[in-house]
Write a protein that holds these residues in place. Structure first.
Motif, PDB file in Angstrom:
ATOM      1  N   SER A  56       0.853  -1.184   0.000  1.00  0.00           N
ATOM      2  CA  SER A  56       0.000   0.000   0.000  1.00  0.00           C
ATOM      3  C   SER A  56       0.889   1.234   0.000  1.00  0.00           C
ATOM      4  N   LEU A 290      -0.794   5.895  -5.768  1.00  0.00           N
ATOM      5  CA  LEU A 290      -0.489   4.641  -6.454  1.00  0.00           C
ATOM      6  C   LEU A 290       0.364   4.850  -7.692  1.00  0.00           C
ATOM      7  N   TRP A 362      -3.475  -3.157  -6.430  1.00  0.00           N
ATOM      8  CA  TRP A 362      -3.692  -2.200  -5.343  1.00  0.00           C
ATOM      9  C   TRP A 362      -5.069  -1.540  -5.505  1.00  0.00           C
TER      10      TRP A 362
END
Length: 444
Positions: A56, A290, A362
């Motif tokens: 993460s 991300l 993710w």
């Protein structure tokens, strides 16, 4: 692994360290010299990964993946981005004591276990390291504390020994290093006689507040402003990393003096990408993102008995793969009701060129982000817009290929959605802690 060959394992995790903050990943020297000589040496003498990712782009969700070797999304607590002090007293926002963990599995396999450093997976009395497989614990329960007063963002003292609050003066990075060295020396006789140990060393460095060991005078100012938004600079930041690197050097020297270095696996990584003073070149973005700068992090493995010096691997991997590797190395058996999602990297330890297929997924509640890395290609969604990047050709994620490769985009999007359908949905009451983290997200 056979009983007599099982190594000791030291799992070192930095907090908010950028991809290029270390010299061995291209980081610049500081005014005082090399920032990370110890870690650079471990990388040269061991195996360095160039495509290693965190589970993460924010702390506690990655730590759920680290502790369970499973997708963090399977647990309610990991939907918080991250768990914060408002969850104190909660019986749901944390790592359930009954869930198998990396330390509990290794403990069942005969390892001694300890966590020195940051927990950040829920607060007592419902949660805590001792409840999740560690025999010993020294460190803070929350996500960030002042390095001198050891107070968390709500002003309460947060330094524990076992399950009891513990008062001790000192710069937290140094206290973590010293306690780790002490553990190595105490466990050495048993390790030499065939009882290996698993030591998690979870530094809070270089997470805010921005304090070196010479900045004790800032403690009272920082205590009421832990985010330290008006403080810090790259020089302070580099010095914080250097303090951590020095401490890791002390741990390595303790292993060497106890004749354990040869048979000890030392792993180093970060829980997510860097904050505002970090260096992530050539990547963009940072914590909470991300984009590559938020999730691609340093990955180093050092184990002289198994890993040849000078190894370099382009294997796609993420935090929970470290954990699955340690389960395999330790001869532990995963619980049949909690199969591991992580994949063992032992083949790469033997041959760094032995690349195997591995898709990484993710999702983030923050800005509706999603991502999938599959081979050279990455699918990314931010704020409802889809992007497609060829990462080896465009590590900065500036040239969106979605218009040129619509079929590839559609295929990767479908793959992500098929994976997401196997995960619990994000709860409506999940919270996102905003107000920090580098931001350089792709533009439409």
């Amino acid at each position: 692994m056979t009983e007599e060959k099982r190594p000791n394992i030291i799992f070192i995790v930095a907090d908010d360290l950028g991809f290029a903050d270390l010299g061995c990943y291209g980081g610049r020297d500081a005014t005082f010299g090399p920032v990370s000589p110890v870690l650079d040496r471990l990388a040269t003498q061991g195996l360095k990964f160039t495509q290693g990712y965190s589970n993460s782009p924010v702390c506690s969700p990655t730590r759920f993946g680290l502790m369970t070797a499973r997708w963090q999304y399977r647990l309610r607590g990991a939907a918080e981005e991250p768990i914060n002090s408002k969850s104190r007293g909660s019986t749901t926002l944390g790592l359930p004591a009954e869930h198998p963990t990396l330390p509990s599995l290794l403990k069942e396999a005969g390892y001694r276990t300890a966590l020195v450093g940051k927990w950040h997976l829920g607060y007592p009395p419902a949660f805590g390291p001792i409840k999740s497989g560690y025999e010993e614990f020294f460190g803070p329960m929350s996500g960030g504390v002042d390095y001198f007063t050891h107070c968390s963002s709500n002003g309460s003292h947060d330094l524990f020994l076992g399950e009891e609050e513990h008062a001790q003066e000192g710069y937290l990075t140094d206290l973590i290093s010293e306690r780790s060295v002490d553990y190595v020396r105490r466990m050495s006789p048993g390790a030499r006689e065939g009882t290996p140990f698993f030591l998690s060393v979870h530094y809070t460095a270089p997470h805010w507040p921005w304090e070196t060991r010479d900045d004790a005078g800032l403690a009272q100012e920082v205590k009421s402003n832990l985010f330290h938004l008006h403080g810090g600079n790259i020089h302070t930041y580099q010095r914080m990393i250097h303090h951590m690197d020095e401490g890791i050097g002390h741990i390595v020297e303790a292993l060497r003096s106890e004749d354990l270095l040869e048979d000890t696996l030392i792993v180093f990584t970060s829980d997510n990408g860097g904050e505002r003073f970090s260096d992530s070149w050539p990547l963009v973005g940072g914590k909470m993102d991300l984009t590559e700068g938020g999730i691609r992090v340093p990955w180093i493995a050092h184990w002289p008995a198994m890993i040849r010096p000078g190894g370099l691997s382009e294997q796609l991997c993420m935090t929970m793969d470290w954990s699955a590797t340690m389960v395999a190395i330790g001869g532990a058996t995963p619980h049949e009701n909690y199969p591991l999602d992580g994949v063992s990297l032992l083949p790469v330890f033997v041959d760094p060129k032995a690349i195997f297929a591995r898709s990484l997924h993710w999702r983030m509640n923050h800005r509706g982000q999603r991502a999938l890395r599959d081979g050279d290609w990455k699918y990314l969604r931010v704020d409802g817009f889809d992007y497609l990047f060829n990462i080896p050709a465009d590590e900065r994620e500036r040239a969106n290929q979605a218009g040129r490769e619509p079929e590839r985009l559609a295929s990767l999007r479908e793959s992500w959605e098929a994976w997401a359908a196997t995960m619990p949905p994000i709860p409506a009451d999940a919270t996102v802690s905003l107000g920090y983290g580098a931001k350089d997200m792709p533009q439409r």
